[in-house]
Enzyme design. Structure first.
Site, short mmCIF file in Angstrom:
data_model
loop_
_atom_site.label_atom_id
_atom_site.label_comp_id
_atom_site.label_asym_id
_atom_site.label_seq_id
_atom_site.Cartn_x
_atom_site.Cartn_y
_atom_site.Cartn_z
N ASN A 185 0.86 -1.19 0.00
CA ASN A 185 0.00 0.00 0.00
C ASN A 185 0.90 1.24 0.00
OD1 ASN A 185 -1.33 2.29 1.28
ND2 ASN A 185 -2.99 0.93 1.84
N GLY A 213 0.34 4.41 0.35
CA GLY A 213 0.09 5.37 1.42
C GLY A 213 0.76 4.94 2.72
N ASP A 246 -0.84 -3.81 10.17
CA ASP A 246 -2.20 -4.17 9.76
C ASP A 246 -3.10 -3.17 10.45
OD1 ASP A 246 -3.89 -5.84 8.18
OD2 ASP A 246 -4.80 -6.50 10.04
N SER A 247 -3.92 -2.52 9.69
CA SER A 247 -4.71 -1.45 10.29
C SER A 247 -6.07 -1.39 9.65
CB SER A 247 -3.99 -0.11 10.15
OG SER A 247 -3.59 0.07 8.82
N GLY A 289 -7.26 5.56 1.96
CA GLY A 289 -8.22 4.68 2.64
C GLY A 289 -9.45 5.41 3.12
N ASP A 338 -9.59 7.78 5.29
CA ASP A 338 -9.26 9.09 5.87
C ASP A 338 -10.30 10.18 5.62
OD1 ASP A 338 -6.99 8.02 6.95
OD2 ASP A 338 -5.57 9.03 5.63
#
Length: 200
Positions: A15, A17, A73-74, A161, A163
């Site tokens: 990813n 970002g 991991d979020s 994402g 955000d």
């Protein structure tokens, strides 16, 4: 813990970002590699928690590259949706990582749950688990969280994402409206990073 200081590290994410943000948090003295340097695809994330998935990724990328790896991991937990999307946050965006699709799904699920949700404060939080592994060994694994609310409309083009729909507690702007430098100081990833940096 490793006997010697970490001099090089792989950031275990595909990813862009996340890669940019983690890169900015790591000490300048460490030589940084990305998964694209090794043309690595991501492993199957079959853990039941953010922490389990971050360890799966970190060990996988470490074994593939033979480097110490830090992996994140979020995701977003929304209380009234039983903490969904949670560990499935990225999967809601589909195979192409289309987060406008994921955000539409969040709004759809909220409307199903409560048609007047836009007039209410919908509690949510961003969670980030960060793990550092070397081959099969977990050096450190921590979790950072930031509480907030879901914005009733998409606001801002910064970040990535979810955000543009997340307003942190005591703030008026979404993460998508904040300058990246301001977001990076307070978000879930920087909270997790403060806990893990002593291992670097």
């Amino acid at each position: 813990m490793l006997k010697k200081k970490i001099s090089k590290i792989l950031i275990g994410t595909n990813n862009k970002g996340k890669l940019k943000e983690i890169k900015g948090l790591l000490p300048k003295s460490i030589k940084i590699f990305s998964t694209s340097d090794f043309k690595l695809k991501s492993p199957a994330e079959n853990g039941k928690t953010f922490k389990e998935n971050s360890i799966i990724k970190s060990k996988y990328f470490s074994k593939k590259s033979n480097l110490v790896c830090i992996a994140d991991d979020s995701g977003l937990e929304i209380d009234c949706l039983n903490k969904k999307p949670g560990i499935f946050s990225a999967r809601w965006a589909g195979s192409k990582g289309d987060f406008s699709k994921a955000i539409k799904r969040v709004y759809r699920e909220l409307s199903k749950k409560d048609k007047d949700w836009k007039a209410k404060r919908i509690k949510a939080r961003f969670v980030c688990a960060l793990s550092i592994c070397y081959l099969d060994k977990t050096i450190a694994s921590v979790v950072g969280k930031i509480d907030g609310y879901i914005s009733n409309k998409i606001r801002g083009k910064n970040g990535f994402g979810y955000d543009p729909i997340f307003i942190p507690k005591k703030k008026k702007q979404t993460f998508g409206e904040m300058k990246l430098s301001s977001k990076y100081k307070i978000d879930h990833r920087s909270i997790a990073f403060k806990k893990i940096k002593k291992f670097l």
